[in-house]
Design an enzyme around this catalytic site. Structure first.
Site, PDB file in Angstrom:
ATOM      1  N   ARG A 284       0.873  -1.185   0.000  1.00 46.30           N
ATOM      2  CA  ARG A 284       0.000   0.000   0.000  1.00 46.30           C
ATOM      3  C   ARG A 284       0.899   1.220   0.000  1.00 46.30           C
ATOM      4  NH1 ARG A 284      -2.368   3.401   3.796  1.00 46.30           N
ATOM      5  NH2 ARG A 284      -4.497   4.061   3.327  1.00 46.30           N
TER       6      ARG A 284
ATOM      7  N   SER B 237     -13.016  -3.074   0.875  1.00 49.12           N
ATOM      8  CA  SER B 237     -13.344  -2.434   2.156  1.00 49.12           C
ATOM      9  C   SER B 237     -14.821  -2.077   2.162  1.00 49.12           C
ATOM     10  CB  SER B 237     -12.547  -1.139   2.333  1.00 49.12           C
ATOM     11  OG  SER B 237     -11.183  -1.414   2.346  1.00 49.12           O
TER      12      SER B 237
ATOM     13  N   LYS C 259      -4.125   6.236   8.563  1.00 51.11           N
ATOM     14  CA  LYS C 259      -4.929   6.637   7.403  1.00 51.11           C
ATOM     15  C   LYS C 259      -5.702   7.876   7.795  1.00 51.11           C
ATOM     16  CE  LYS C 259      -7.927   4.531   3.910  1.00 51.11           C
ATOM     17  NZ  LYS C 259      -9.256   5.004   3.697  1.00 51.11           N
TER      18      LYS C 259
HETATM   19  N1  TZP Z   1      -7.990   1.410   6.433  1.00 46.49           N
HETATM   20  C1  TZP Z   1      -8.754   1.606   7.503  1.00 46.49           C
HETATM   21  S1  TZP Z   1      -7.824   1.913   8.874  1.00 46.49           S
HETATM   22  C2  TZP Z   1      -6.380   1.772   8.003  1.00 46.49           C
HETATM   23  C3  TZP Z   1      -6.654   1.492   6.689  1.00 46.49           C
HETATM   24  C4  TZP Z   1      -5.676   1.296   5.618  1.00 46.49           C
HETATM   25  C5  TZP Z   1      -5.036   1.954   8.624  1.00 46.49           C
HETATM   26  C6  TZP Z   1      -4.653   0.862   9.559  1.00 46.49           C
HETATM   27  O1  TZP Z   1      -3.391   1.104  10.098  1.00 46.49           O
HETATM   28  P1  TZP Z   1      -3.019   0.754  11.614  1.00 46.49           P
HETATM   29  O2  TZP Z   1      -1.652   1.365  11.803  1.00 46.49           O
HETATM   30  O3  TZP Z   1      -2.945  -0.733  11.713  1.00 46.49           O
HETATM   31  O4  TZP Z   1      -4.040   1.380  12.492  1.00 46.49           O
END
Ligand code: TZP
Ligand code: MG
Length: 220
Positions: free
Chosen positions: A46, A117, A146
């Site tokens: 990603r 998602s 994010k």
């Molecule tokens: N989509 C929803 S939350 C997220 C993504 C890509 C980020 C998750 O990252 P982390 O560091 O595990 O909270």
């Protein structure tokens, strides 16, 4: 559906590590190798956010990480970028609601893995009809990784989907650590996906092992 049956997809989702260069303050190659040693079961490239690689550099890092996954028999999923996934013959693609239409993605990628998602029951039904192999649900907990996330959902969202007879494999995402991973599984998730709990850990291998232990303990 992909070449993998849903039992196999459930297994692959157990500990799903997501990473791009912007999530690492070390060499991403090292981080991925340590995460694999610690027991991740699936990997998503990603490459997003401020300072993310683009063009040839993005492809180059993808190929490097893909090779590491291939050598360890860990399927390699690409976030959003269907062209990249096809160019490097990745094992699958993950898209969100704001990305390329899932049905079109399924047509383009044939029997590669497709993750989508979803945040509502209606999105889940559409995703399943469009050919999703698994659903990504979140953010389960608050996340720093994010910026444009939907509201925090809690594990209730996973539980609701299961109560409403959604049987598609589900992975939780967002703020998941070894301290709360058990709740995601107890709510009906097949696994957890994490960025920072692994990518930003001081000891990547050890952090991965701890997460894996928590998930394995709770999977029925
Ligand atoms: N989509 C929803 S939350 C997220 C993504 C890509 C980020 C998750 O990252 P982390 O560091 O595990 O909270
Ligand atoms: Mg996306």
């Amino acid at each position: 559906m992909s070449e993998f049956d849903s039992k196999r997809i459930e297994e692959l989702l157990t500990l799903y590590f997501i990473m791009g260069s912007t999530n690492c303050d070390r060499d991403p190659v090292y981080v991925l190798e340590q995460a694999i040693e610690g027991g991740i079961t699936l990997f998503q490239y990603r490459e997003k956010g401020r300072g993310a690689l683009e063009g040839k550099q993005k492809v180059k890092l993808a190929e490097k990480l893909q090779k590491i996954c291939k050598d360890a028999s860990i399927p390699f999923i690409v976030n959003d970028d269907v062209d990249l996934a096809l160019t490097i013959d990745a094992d699958g693609v993950h898209v969100g609601q704001e990305d390329e239409c899932a049905r079109a993605v399924r047509e383009r990628i044939g029997n590669k893995i497709l993750g989508i998602s979803t945040h509502t029951l209606s999105e889940a039904h559409h995703a399943i009809a469009d050919g999703a192999d698994y659903l990504g649900l979140g953010p389960i907990y608050p996340t720093q990784s994010k910026e444009d996330t939907e509201k925090v959902q809690g594990t209730e969202l996973i539980q609701n989907f299961r109560e409403l007879n959604i049987t598609t494999p589900i992975v939780g995402i967002g703020g998941i650590t070894s301290s709360n991973a058990n709740k995601v599984i107890q709510a009906g998730g097949n696994g957890v996906s994490v960025i920072s709990a692994i990518a930003a850990a001081e000891n990547v291998k050890q952090a991965t092992e701890q997460l894996k232990k928590q998930v394995d303990k709770n999977v029925v």
